[in-house]
Write an enzyme that holds these catalytic residues in place. Sequence first.
Site, PDB file in Angstrom:
ATOM      1  N   HIS A  72      26.933  -6.813  48.734  1.00 16.01           N
ATOM      2  CA  HIS A  72      25.765  -7.511  48.182  1.00 16.01           C
ATOM      3  C   HIS A  72      25.968  -9.013  48.323  1.00 16.01           C
ATOM      4  CE1 HIS A  72      23.705  -4.248  45.573  1.00 16.01           C
ATOM      5  NE2 HIS A  72      24.227  -3.741  46.661  1.00 16.01           N
ATOM      6  N   TYR A 200      19.228  -8.523  36.872  1.00 11.06           N
ATOM      7  CA  TYR A 200      19.555  -8.719  35.455  1.00 11.06           C
ATOM      8  C   TYR A 200      18.310  -9.316  34.803  1.00 11.06           C
ATOM      9  CZ  TYR A 200      24.573  -8.379  36.685  1.00 11.06           C
ATOM     10  OH  TYR A 200      25.803  -7.960  37.127  1.00 11.06           O
ATOM     11  N   PRO A 292      30.112  -6.157  29.650  1.00  9.12           N
ATOM     12  CA  PRO A 292      29.928  -5.842  31.071  1.00  9.12           C
ATOM     13  C   PRO A 292      28.964  -6.761  31.829  1.00  9.12           C
ATOM     14  CG  PRO A 292      28.878  -4.173  29.698  1.00  9.12           C
ATOM     15  CD  PRO A 292      29.635  -5.063  28.780  1.00  9.12           C
ATOM     16  N   LYS A 296      33.112  -7.904  35.109  1.00  8.27           N
ATOM     17  CA  LYS A 296      34.459  -8.437  35.292  1.00  8.27           C
ATOM     18  C   LYS A 296      35.607  -7.504  34.879  1.00  8.27           C
ATOM     19  CE  LYS A 296      33.752 -12.320  37.213  1.00  8.27           C
ATOM     20  NZ  LYS A 296      33.112 -11.600  38.314  1.00  8.27           N
TER      21      LYS A 296
HETATM   22  P1  RFL Z   1      40.791   2.490  31.460  1.00 10.56           P
HETATM   23  O1  RFL Z   1      39.891   2.741  32.592  1.00 10.56           O
HETATM   24  O2  RFL Z   1      40.240   2.576  30.084  1.00 10.56           O
HETATM   25  O3  RFL Z   1      42.009   3.502  31.612  1.00 10.56           O
HETATM   26  C1  RFL Z   1      42.966   3.680  30.588  1.00 10.56           C
HETATM   27  C2  RFL Z   1      43.634   5.015  30.751  1.00 10.56           C
HETATM   28  O4  RFL Z   1      44.580   5.157  29.697  1.00 10.56           O
HETATM   29  C3  RFL Z   1      44.484   6.465  29.164  1.00 10.56           C
HETATM   30  N1  RFL Z   1      44.931   6.507  27.770  1.00 10.56           N
HETATM   31  C4  RFL Z   1      46.078   7.076  27.387  1.00 10.56           C
HETATM   32  N2  RFL Z   1      47.071   7.635  28.081  1.00 10.56           N
HETATM   33  C5  RFL Z   1      48.111   8.137  27.383  1.00 10.56           C
HETATM   34  N3  RFL Z   1      48.163   8.137  26.014  1.00 10.56           N
HETATM   35  C6  RFL Z   1      47.168   7.599  25.279  1.00 10.56           C
HETATM   36  N4  RFL Z   1      47.215   7.618  23.948  1.00 10.56           N
HETATM   37  C7  RFL Z   1      46.076   7.011  25.984  1.00 10.56           C
HETATM   38  N5  RFL Z   1      44.943   6.403  25.575  1.00 10.56           N
HETATM   39  C8  RFL Z   1      44.248   6.092  26.684  1.00 10.56           C
HETATM   40  C9  RFL Z   1      43.017   6.822  29.301  1.00 10.56           C
HETATM   41  O5  RFL Z   1      42.820   8.228  29.280  1.00 10.56           O
HETATM   42  C10 RFL Z   1      42.648   6.181  30.626  1.00 10.56           C
HETATM   43  O6  RFL Z   1      42.770   7.084  31.699  1.00 10.56           O
HETATM   44  O7  RFL Z   1      41.500   1.053  31.568  1.00 10.56           O
HETATM   45  P2  RFL Z   1      41.931   0.214  32.858  1.00 10.56           P
HETATM   46  O8  RFL Z   1      42.684   1.066  33.842  1.00 10.56           O
HETATM   47  O9  RFL Z   1      42.575  -1.015  32.338  1.00 10.56           O
HETATM   48  O10 RFL Z   1      40.569  -0.151  33.599  1.00 10.56           O
HETATM   49  C11 RFL Z   1      39.635  -1.014  33.013  1.00 10.56           C
HETATM   50  C12 RFL Z   1      38.217  -0.625  33.420  1.00 10.56           C
HETATM   51  O11 RFL Z   1      38.023   0.751  33.184  1.00 10.56           O
HETATM   52  C13 RFL Z   1      37.157  -1.430  32.663  1.00 10.56           C
HETATM   53  O12 RFL Z   1      37.557  -2.776  32.519  1.00 10.56           O
HETATM   54  C14 RFL Z   1      35.780  -1.423  33.363  1.00 10.56           C
HETATM   55  O13 RFL Z   1      35.250  -0.125  33.377  1.00 10.56           O
HETATM   56  C15 RFL Z   1      34.801  -2.359  32.651  1.00 10.56           C
HETATM   57  N6  RFL Z   1      33.432  -2.315  33.226  1.00 10.56           N
HETATM   58  C16 RFL Z   1      33.118  -3.017  34.374  1.00 10.56           C
HETATM   59  N7  RFL Z   1      34.062  -3.694  35.037  1.00 10.56           N
HETATM   60  C17 RFL Z   1      33.760  -4.333  36.215  1.00 10.56           C
HETATM   61  O14 RFL Z   1      34.653  -4.957  36.802  1.00 10.56           O
HETATM   62  N8  RFL Z   1      32.499  -4.297  36.783  1.00 10.56           N
HETATM   63  C18 RFL Z   1      31.497  -3.630  36.169  1.00 10.56           C
HETATM   64  O15 RFL Z   1      30.408  -3.580  36.734  1.00 10.56           O
HETATM   65  C19 RFL Z   1      31.767  -2.977  34.910  1.00 10.56           C
HETATM   66  N9  RFL Z   1      30.810  -2.300  34.274  1.00 10.56           N
HETATM   67  C20 RFL Z   1      32.436  -1.588  32.577  1.00 10.56           C
HETATM   68  C21 RFL Z   1      31.113  -1.609  33.133  1.00 10.56           C
HETATM   69  C22 RFL Z   1      32.719  -0.842  31.433  1.00 10.56           C
HETATM   70  C23 RFL Z   1      31.708  -0.138  30.818  1.00 10.56           C
HETATM   71  N10 RFL Z   1      32.076   0.628  29.667  1.00 10.56           N
HETATM   72  C24 RFL Z   1      31.574   1.876  29.333  1.00 10.56           C
HETATM   73  C25 RFL Z   1      33.224   0.216  28.870  1.00 10.56           C
HETATM   74  C26 RFL Z   1      30.102  -0.917  32.524  1.00 10.56           C
HETATM   75  C27 RFL Z   1      30.373  -0.204  31.347  1.00 10.56           C
HETATM   76  C28 RFL Z   1      29.202   0.478  30.713  1.00 10.56           C
HETATM   77  C1  PHB Z   2      27.151  -1.068  36.932  1.00  8.78           C
HETATM   78  O1  PHB Z   2      26.642  -0.781  38.024  1.00  8.78           O
HETATM   79  O2  PHB Z   2      27.608  -0.200  36.170  1.00  8.78           O
HETATM   80  C2  PHB Z   2      27.215  -2.488  36.499  1.00  8.78           C
HETATM   81  C3  PHB Z   2      26.865  -3.475  37.406  1.00  8.78           C
HETATM   82  C4  PHB Z   2      26.897  -4.806  37.003  1.00  8.78           C
HETATM   83  C5  PHB Z   2      27.268  -5.131  35.721  1.00  8.78           C
HETATM   84  C6  PHB Z   2      27.639  -4.143  34.828  1.00  8.78           C
HETATM   85  C7  PHB Z   2      27.606  -2.807  35.219  1.00  8.78           C
HETATM   86  O3  PHB Z   2      27.267  -6.426  35.329  1.00  8.78           O
END
Ligand code: RFL
Ligand code: PHB
Length: 389
Positions: A72, A200, A292, A296
């Site tokens: 993009h 957005y 989100p 980041k």
């Molecule tokens: P994760 O993905 O939460 O993985 C952590 C792992 O640890 C395990 N765990 C355990 N294991 C052993 N014992 C325990 N007691 C444990 N407790 C937990 C879990 O099962 C899991 O497998 O953390 P990690 O690896 O640091 O990754 C971080 C990302 O997942 C997170 O920052 C992103 O998803 C955030 N995020 C976004 N980030 C972006 O860069 N671009 C985006 O567009 C974006 N959109 C989002 C997002 C996060 C969202 N939510 C739901 C939080 C959109 C949403 C809606």
């Molecule tokens: C997504 O596609 O889940 C998404 C994209 C951009 C954002 C947050 C989430 O800023």
Amino acid sequence: MRTQVVIIGSGPSGLMLGALLSKSGIDNIIIDRVDRDYILGRIRAGVLEVGAIGLMDRIGAGERMHREGLLHDGFSLSFSGRRHRIALKELTGTSVMVYGQTELTRDLMDHREQSGAKTIYNAGNVTPHEFDGEKPYVTYERDGVTHRIDCDFIAGCDGYHGPSRSAVQGKGLQTYEKVYPFGWLGVLADVPPVHHELIYANHARGFALCSQRSPTRSRYYVQVPLTDKVEEWSDDAFWDEIRRRVPEDVAQSMVTGPSIEKSIAPLRSFVAEPLRFGRLFLVGDAGHIVPPTGAKGLNLAASDVHYLFAGLEEFYGEKSKAGIDAYSARALRRIWKAERFSWSMTMLMHRFPDDGEFGQKVQEAELDYLASSVPAQTAMAENYVGLPY
Ligand code: RFL
Ligand code: PHB
């Protein structure tokens, strides 16, 4: 059991770190509380910065990402019935890639399976021990039996609710937090995206985001009060609401369909300092959370991994502790800049129930300024595509 690095958590940060360590011949074991399918069922991030893309390539797991990921060159902000494009590529020379966290995680899991590195799923009561000294270890339970893994280092890649940060409570841990008074209701649906780039939207009814996963799969979000329950939102109610919040031409061309996932995520800014406690490191969401809006979270997990891997590689290769000593400060410098950007995007694009008309007027003025100022757009674009590691 013994290994060099125990990685708690098999999310993106744990898997990326494990892959880089294995590639350098550093033995590691990943332990997770749940199993592969459960992890792949979480629908989360969608946007990758160039740094995260580079890390996937360095690991050797980027082939499908390059084939299926969508580059993009910009995104749009919509407000007061106007739409303004932030031309990422033109302003910064860099694009971002839309490739779902689920797909990235699947690629990393497949890569790990092929490499033969060990992963323990469904581990109960995972606990880090003795990381203040030279001989840390991790215990966990499976089938009623307690196991112990001795190691040199523990990487806490276990997300916001994991045991690593709990283990350092009271050991000089400082936390900084801001909780926002709303959440994001997200819907995933097998319908073509409404636009070729992300939109957005700041609207009087609240924020909305039109995102995507592929040419046939869309991801949409609307701002909702924290009191809303996902069960109360029918698909029809969701589509009606998002169409009200986006520009009219966008609403008219939006293709709707049954949701294949629907969830509400609260929004939070959070940083833990420091990120190193003796031989235990906090990595990714275990150490920090961003709302989100700036896309980041996953990208910060990737930059943490980059810094920690450099430190561990230096430790094993050159017998130098300089890199691991510097990990926390290096990672936090970048984290705070991403925290600032995510906070500012969140403040700019959402409706704040207590801010009243003054708050809205200030948002409108800022958006109007942004639309008329190339330097302001460049600053936004530079942060969105990701600051250098
Ligand atoms: P994760 O993905 O939460 O993985 C952590 C792992 O640890 C395990 N765990 C355990 N294991 C052993 N014992 C325990 N007691 C444990 N407790 C937990 C879990 O099962 C899991 O497998 O953390 P990690 O690896 O640091 O990754 C971080 C990302 O997942 C997170 O920052 C992103 O998803 C955030 N995020 C976004 N980030 C972006 O860069 N671009 C985006 O567009 C974006 N959109 C989002 C997002 C996060 C969202 N939510 C739901 C939080 C959109 C949403 C809606
Ligand atoms: C997504 O596609 O889940 C998404 C994209 C951009 C954002 C947050 C989430 O800023």
